[in-house]
Design a protein around this motif. Structure first.
Motif, PDB file in Angstrom:
ATOM      1  N   GLY A 179      26.097   1.300  63.062  1.00 37.29           N
ATOM      2  CA  GLY A 179      25.594   0.197  63.406  1.00 37.29           C
ATOM      3  C   GLY A 179      25.605  -0.440  61.985  1.00 37.29           C
ATOM      4  O   GLY A 179      25.149  -1.282  61.437  1.00 37.29           O
ATOM      5  N   MET A 180      26.500  -0.348  61.341  1.00 42.72           N
ATOM      6  CA  MET A 180      26.834  -0.301  59.734  1.00 42.72           C
ATOM      7  C   MET A 180      27.514  -1.874  60.050  1.00 42.72           C
ATOM      8  O   MET A 180      28.566  -2.566  61.118  1.00 42.72           O
ATOM      9  N   CYS A 181      27.587  -2.993  58.813  1.00 42.30           N
ATOM     10  CA  CYS A 181      28.161  -3.949  59.044  1.00 42.30           C
ATOM     11  C   CYS A 181      28.965  -4.230  57.798  1.00 42.30           C
ATOM     12  O   CYS A 181      29.570  -3.577  56.934  1.00 42.30           O
ATOM     13  N   ALA A 182      29.748  -5.768  58.212  1.00 42.33           N
ATOM     14  CA  ALA A 182      30.621  -6.177  58.061  1.00 42.33           C
ATOM     15  C   ALA A 182      30.621  -6.856  57.035  1.00 42.33           C
ATOM     16  O   ALA A 182      29.679  -7.727  56.645  1.00 42.33           O
ATOM     17  N   ASP A 183      30.834  -6.468  55.214  1.00 35.62           N
ATOM     18  CA  ASP A 183      30.483  -6.497  53.967  1.00 35.62           C
ATOM     19  C   ASP A 183      31.910  -7.025  53.364  1.00 35.62           C
ATOM     20  O   ASP A 183      32.881  -6.111  52.893  1.00 35.62           O
ATOM     21  N   VAL A 184      31.207  -8.422  52.215  1.00 39.52           N
ATOM     22  CA  VAL A 184      31.989  -8.479  51.079  1.00 39.52           C
ATOM     23  C   VAL A 184      31.371  -8.163  49.698  1.00 39.52           C
ATOM     24  O   VAL A 184      30.496  -7.899  49.745  1.00 39.52           O
ATOM     25  N   ALA A 238      30.977   5.475  56.623  1.00 41.41           N
ATOM     26  CA  ALA A 238      30.597   5.491  55.522  1.00 41.41           C
ATOM     27  C   ALA A 238      30.163   3.636  54.820  1.00 41.41           C
ATOM     28  O   ALA A 238      31.447   3.525  54.706  1.00 41.41           O
ATOM     29  N   ASP A 239      29.560   4.113  54.261  1.00 37.96           N
ATOM     30  CA  ASP A 239      29.284   3.254  53.260  1.00 37.96           C
ATOM     31  C   ASP A 239      30.698   2.434  52.391  1.00 37.96           C
ATOM     32  O   ASP A 239      31.202   3.769  52.720  1.00 37.96           O
ATOM     33  N   GLY A 240      31.369   1.917  52.790  1.00 39.18           N
ATOM     34  CA  GLY A 240      32.048   1.295  51.351  1.00 39.18           C
ATOM     35  C   GLY A 240      33.786   1.461  52.262  1.00 39.18           C
ATOM     36  O   GLY A 240      35.018   1.666  51.408  1.00 39.18           O
ATOM     37  N   THR A 241      33.435   2.263  53.400  1.00 39.88           N
ATOM     38  CA  THR A 241      34.761   2.030  54.257  1.00 39.88           C
ATOM     39  C   THR A 241      35.557   0.917  54.399  1.00 39.88           C
ATOM     40  O   THR A 241      34.729  -0.260  55.407  1.00 39.88           O
ATOM     41  N   HIS A 280      28.819  -1.753  55.359  1.00 40.91           N
ATOM     42  CA  HIS A 280      27.810  -1.705  54.209  1.00 40.91           C
ATOM     43  C   HIS A 280      26.843  -1.276  55.556  1.00 40.91           C
ATOM     44  O   HIS A 280      27.425  -1.766  56.702  1.00 40.91           O
ATOM     45  N   ASN A 281      26.237  -0.661  54.385  1.00 42.57           N
ATOM     46  CA  ASN A 281      24.376  -0.980  54.966  1.00 42.57           C
ATOM     47  C   ASN A 281      24.159  -2.175  54.946  1.00 42.57           C
ATOM     48  O   ASN A 281      23.905  -2.756  54.912  1.00 42.57           O
ATOM     49  N   CYS A 282      23.604  -2.419  56.666  1.00 41.34           N
ATOM     50  CA  CYS A 282      23.093  -3.997  56.823  1.00 41.34           C
ATOM     51  C   CYS A 282      22.801  -4.392  55.910  1.00 41.34           C
ATOM     52  O   CYS A 282      20.769  -3.790  55.801  1.00 41.34           O
ATOM     53  N   GLN A 309      36.747  -0.160  66.103  1.00 39.54           N
ATOM     54  CA  GLN A 309      37.365  -1.655  66.685  1.00 39.54           C
ATOM     55  C   GLN A 309      36.321  -2.813  67.294  1.00 39.54           C
ATOM     56  O   GLN A 309      36.906  -3.806  68.323  1.00 39.54           O
ATOM     57  N   LYS A 310      34.838  -2.242  67.389  1.00 40.01           N
ATOM     58  CA  LYS A 310      34.308  -2.934  67.873  1.00 40.01           C
ATOM     59  C   LYS A 310      33.185  -3.246  67.571  1.00 40.01           C
ATOM     60  O   LYS A 310      32.518  -2.820  66.639  1.00 40.01           O
TER      61      LYS A 310
END
Length: 420
Positions: A304-309, A399-402, A323-325, A415-416
């Motif tokens: 449930g983590m978000c793709a993050d810049v 994990a946060d920061g992956t 990153h946490n959403c 990959q989903k």
């Protein structure tokens, strides 16, 4: 021309009544309207109103909000917009009729005193927004000095960003003293009001637009907006036209139909103007463009983590991570019809255009290369076209920061991705 007028909204009306709806629902409608699918080559309709129904019925409340008020809407317009079927109703023949007429209600007050006219203004801010695609309407416009019909769009972040930072796309405007011409314009920061970027289209042979129905449309992609009348393109605008000002046409917009009377640009009606005047709308339609549906919002992956810049930076080569959403701009992405995936005005990019498994992904200035072209499949994979590999969370970690990378597609949870 269209650039001569000022803003078309009012804080007293649209913004204050719709802010919560825009924040909570703006990204939902377009995403729910059509399921993502791989390799789509043709347009798919995402929303429409054909205005079928019995004569005298009001516009469909599940699709349209009727704005009300007589504050002038930033342009010193003279009408009071009502929610009455006397100003907006179906005709029983598949049309919406918006009627501007002289006011007979002494209790209606406008910015200048007792209102002289009533009319209607409808929007889809509560019910439908979409980024990119084709937006079109078939309309028979009114005629006469001081009448001002329009088919246009505003950004769904109007309530938070304000105008013109939220953006405005005027698909069609006409002022009555120009019966032969319509205008298409965009407004944004540094190019709004008198500085709006626009052009006019005139019918051949001096014909008047009020004599018949015509189809007005824009084809909107991340890199351009193209205006057409009856299928004939007449204007194209790109980010280069803003001369370094921000191109704000990278997020969902909602649709507006209205018939104004008077105002700074068209001027007031005069003795030659007959009332009532009607704007007759046959249909309004939105669709995706070829290349697949557009979607906007967060991209959620494993855990449930978000793709993050990283760091919310828009600098070239900024890493993309999990990153946490949080809902902030660093996690708001647009999957465009042109295959790009964008945030903060730049593109999701495979570093160095690598085709190797394990290549890192980053934010980079959009350049049209295959390193920035992605396909969002029905299986919820984001596949890079250049590498033919999937967006992947390194080592299957949530994990946060992956760090995110490309990897041979394997169908695992790493990959989903879900967009929006």
């Amino acid at each position: 021309m269209a650039s001569h007028r000022k803003r078309r909204w009012s804080l007293g009306g649209l913004v204050l009544t719709l802010t919560t709806a825009l924040v909570g629902a703006a990204l939902v409608s377009a995403n729910d309207a059509v399921a993502p699918r791989a390799g789509a080559a043709t347009a798919a309709q995402t929303w429409s109103d054909e205005f079928d129904g019995p004569a005298g019925r009001g516009p469909d409340a599940a699709k349209w909000t009727l704005e009300t008020g007589g504050g002038g809407f930033g342009n010193h317009e003279l009408e009071y917009y009502t929610n009455s079927t006397s100003n907006a109703s179906l005709d029983g023949q598949g049309h919406l009729v918006i009627t501007a007429k002289k006011n007979t209600d002494p209790g209606l007050g406008c910015w200048y005193g007792q209102c002289q006219y009533t009319s209607a203004r409808l929007n889809t801010a509560r019910t439908f927004t979409q980024a990119y695609g084709r937006f079109e309407a078939r309309i028979k416009i009114p005629r006469g000095q001081g009448v001002w019909p329009a088919f246009w769009m505003l950004g769904n972040d109007l309530g938070s960003a304000g105008w013109p930072n939220s953006g405005e796309i005027d698909v069609m405007e006409n002022i009555g003293r120009e019966p032969n011409s319509v205008h298409g314009t965009i407004h944004g920061p540094g190019y709004s009001g008198a500085g709006g970027l626009g052009a006019a289209y005139s019918l051949p042979g001096g014909k008047a637009f009020a004599d018949d129905f015509h189809v007005f449309s824009v084809d909107w992609s991340p890199n351009s907006i193209v205006w057409s009348v009856d299928g004939t393109p007449y204007e194209t605008r790109t980010p280069a036209d803003t001369h370094g000002n921000k191109w704000v046409f990278d997020h969902p917009f909602f649709v507006i139909l209205n018939l104004a009377v008077g105002g700074d640009w068209p001027g007031s009606p005069d003795g030659s103007t007959a009332f009532p005047q009607t704007m007759v709308v046959d249909y309004v339609r939105a669709s995706t463009s070829g290349g697949g549906p557009a979607a906007s919002g967060p991209i959620r992956g494993i855990g449930g983590m978000c793709a993050d810049v990283a760091g919310g930076s828009s600098a070239d080569r900024t890493p993309i991570q999990l990153h946490n959403c949080t809902g902030n701009a660093a996690q708001q992405w647009t999957v465009g019809n042109d295959g790009t995936v964008r945030a903060l005005g730049k593109c999701l990019d495979v570093a160095g255009g690598s085709t190797e498994a394990g290549a890192v992904v980053q934010l980079y200035t959009c350049n049209g290369t295959n390193a920035q072209k992605w396909t969002y499949t029905a299986a919820h994979d984001l596949t890079n076209v250049g590498a033919n590999k999937c967006l992947d969370a390194k080592d299957g970690s949530s994990a946060d920061g992956t760090r995110l990378q490309t990897w041979t597609c394997n169908g695992t949870a790493a990959q989903k991705w879900t967009v929006g």
